[in-house]
Structure formats: structure tokens, C-alpha cells
Scaffold this motif. Structure first.
Motif, short mmCIF file in Angstrom:
data_model
loop_
_atom_site.label_atom_id
_atom_site.label_comp_id
_atom_site.label_asym_id
_atom_site.label_seq_id
_atom_site.Cartn_x
_atom_site.Cartn_y
_atom_site.Cartn_z
N UNK A 1 16.22 -13.58 -93.14
CA UNK A 1 15.26 -12.47 -93.70
C UNK A 1 13.80 -12.64 -92.68
N UNK A 2 13.49 -11.39 -92.74
CA UNK A 2 12.10 -11.45 -91.76
C UNK A 2 10.91 -10.91 -92.78
N UNK A 3 9.96 -11.23 -92.66
CA UNK A 3 8.75 -10.77 -93.57
C UNK A 3 7.63 -10.22 -92.68
N UNK A 4 7.05 -9.06 -92.83
CA UNK A 4 6.21 -8.43 -92.21
C UNK A 4 5.01 -8.31 -92.90
N UNK A 5 3.81 -8.66 -92.53
CA UNK A 5 2.58 -8.79 -93.03
C UNK A 5 1.55 -7.81 -92.25
N UNK A 6 1.19 -6.59 -93.00
CA UNK A 6 0.41 -5.60 -92.16
C UNK A 6 -0.98 -5.73 -92.68
N UNK A 7 -1.93 -5.36 -91.84
CA UNK A 7 -3.40 -5.20 -92.32
C UNK A 7 -4.18 -4.21 -91.37
N UNK A 8 -5.32 -3.75 -91.59
CA UNK A 8 -6.22 -3.11 -90.95
C UNK A 8 -6.33 -1.87 -91.30
N UNK A 9 -5.74 -1.25 -92.10
CA UNK A 9 -5.89 0.17 -92.59
C UNK A 9 -7.25 0.44 -93.38
N UNK A 10 -7.57 1.76 -93.43
CA UNK A 10 -8.92 1.97 -94.24
C UNK A 10 -9.31 3.39 -94.11
N UNK A 11 -10.59 3.74 -94.21
CA UNK A 11 -11.19 4.87 -94.24
C UNK A 11 -12.08 5.03 -93.08
N UNK A 12 -12.04 5.91 -92.02
CA UNK A 12 -12.73 6.15 -90.80
C UNK A 12 -12.83 7.57 -90.53
N UNK A 13 -14.04 7.98 -90.11
CA UNK A 13 -14.42 9.41 -89.74
C UNK A 13 -13.66 9.69 -88.55
N UNK A 14 -13.52 10.96 -88.24
CA UNK A 14 -12.84 11.67 -87.17
C UNK A 14 -13.63 11.14 -85.97
N UNK A 15 -12.66 10.68 -84.94
CA UNK A 15 -13.35 10.33 -83.57
C UNK A 15 -13.43 8.67 -83.65
N UNK A 16 -13.27 7.99 -84.68
CA UNK A 16 -13.48 6.40 -84.80
C UNK A 16 -12.03 5.91 -84.54
N UNK A 17 -12.27 4.65 -84.58
CA UNK A 17 -11.15 3.65 -84.39
C UNK A 17 -10.95 2.86 -85.36
N UNK A 18 -9.52 2.36 -85.54
CA UNK A 18 -9.06 1.25 -86.20
C UNK A 18 -8.17 0.62 -85.63
N UNK A 19 -7.94 -0.75 -86.07
CA UNK A 19 -6.93 -1.74 -85.40
C UNK A 19 -5.94 -2.15 -86.49
N UNK A 20 -4.52 -1.76 -86.46
CA UNK A 20 -3.75 -2.50 -87.50
C UNK A 20 -3.08 -3.66 -86.76
N UNK A 21 -2.82 -4.60 -87.33
CA UNK A 21 -1.95 -5.90 -87.06
C UNK A 21 -0.63 -5.86 -88.10
N UNK A 22 0.33 -6.40 -87.44
CA UNK A 22 1.61 -6.92 -88.28
C UNK A 22 2.17 -7.99 -87.61
N UNK A 23 2.15 -9.00 -88.52
CA UNK A 23 2.81 -10.39 -88.06
C UNK A 23 4.25 -10.52 -88.69
N UNK A 24 5.15 -10.67 -87.99
CA UNK A 24 6.65 -11.08 -88.64
C UNK A 24 6.88 -12.37 -88.64
N UNK A 25 7.46 -13.01 -89.72
CA UNK A 25 7.70 -14.29 -89.71
C UNK A 25 9.09 -14.41 -90.45
N UNK A 26 9.59 -15.67 -90.45
CA UNK A 26 10.96 -15.87 -91.08
C UNK A 26 12.21 -16.13 -89.92
N UNK A 27 13.22 -15.46 -89.89
CA UNK A 27 14.15 -15.58 -89.07
C UNK A 27 14.06 -14.82 -87.72
N UNK A 28 13.10 -15.15 -87.07
CA UNK A 28 12.65 -14.34 -85.78
C UNK A 28 13.65 -14.56 -84.60
N UNK A 29 14.10 -13.39 -84.04
CA UNK A 29 14.75 -13.66 -82.82
C UNK A 29 13.88 -13.22 -81.65
#
Length: 116
Positions: A1-29
Motif C-alpha cells: 500500500x502507498x499513502x499520499x498526503x497532499x497540502x497547499x490548496x486554498x483561495x487565491x486571486x487571479x494572477x496569483x500563485x500557489x504551491x501544492x505538495x504531495x508526499x508518498x509513503x509506504x511500499x514505495x518503488x
């Protein structure tokens, strides 16, 4: 099994920036493809960007030149999606995806809302 943990979403005005992250753990290849898809309410799931191990990322034409997908050099099973010049049409749930050895895993998603 692999678990994925995401973060970084939200509300932003047009023209702005956001950074999303995703960390995988568990039985990783070590050889794997990670990336992001998005799905707007009532819409279909569409590819945003993916990266196989340390290859060049692949992007949807709708985000090319605005979004950057990259792996953490210290923790290669963590990927980041730097989203710049955001547009209202980018509003969606963004889902992290991990694929290896024919197995496919999805995160729960993080919501990105871009106001005009």
C-alpha cells in the motif's frame, strides 16, 4: 500500500500563485510516476502534470508555461506543483497520483479556488 498526503490548496486571486505538495509513503518503488490531476465540479478528471522518476515532467497544454512540477531532491517521493499566473478556470480539486509496478494510488485531493 502507498499513502499520499497532499497540502497547499486554498483561495487565491487571479494572477496569483500557489504551491501544492504531495508526499508518498509506504511500499514505495524507486521507479515511479507521480503527478497531479484535477477535477472540477461536474467535470471529468484531467491530467495536469506528471513526472517519471527523474525524467522531464510532462504537462497538459492548458498549464504548460504556468505550472512547474518537480521532485524534492532530498525526499524524491515528495513532489511539488508550483502554480503561477492562476486563472479562474484553474479552480478545481487537485488530486495527487502515484503509479508503480502497475499499481495506481490517489490522494484525497486539495481544493484550489481562483477568484476573478
Amino acid at each position: 500500500q502507498v499513502q499520499l498526503v497532499e497540502s497547499g490548496g486554498g483561495l487565491v486571486q487571479a494572477g496569483g500563485s500557489l504551491r501544492l505538495s504531495c508526499a508518498a509513503s509506504g511500499n514505495i518503488f524507486s521507479a515511479n510516476t507521480m503527478g497531479w490531476y484535477r477535477q472540477a465540479p461536474g467535470g471529468t478528471r484531467e491530467l495536469v502534470a506528471t513526472i517519471f522518476t527523474d525524467a522531464e515532467p510532462k504537462y497538459s497544454h492548458t498549464v504548460r508555461d504556468r505550472f512547474i512540477l518537480f521532485r524534492d531532491h532530498i525526499r524524491p517521493n515528495t513532489v511539488y506543483l508550483q502554480m503561477n499566473s492562476l486563472e479562474p478556470d484553474d479552480t478545481s480539486a487537485y488530486l495527487c497520483n502515484y503509479v508503480a509496478e502497475t499499481k495506481d494510488y490517489w490522494g484525497k485531493g486539495t481544493l484550489v479556488t481562483v477568484s476573478s
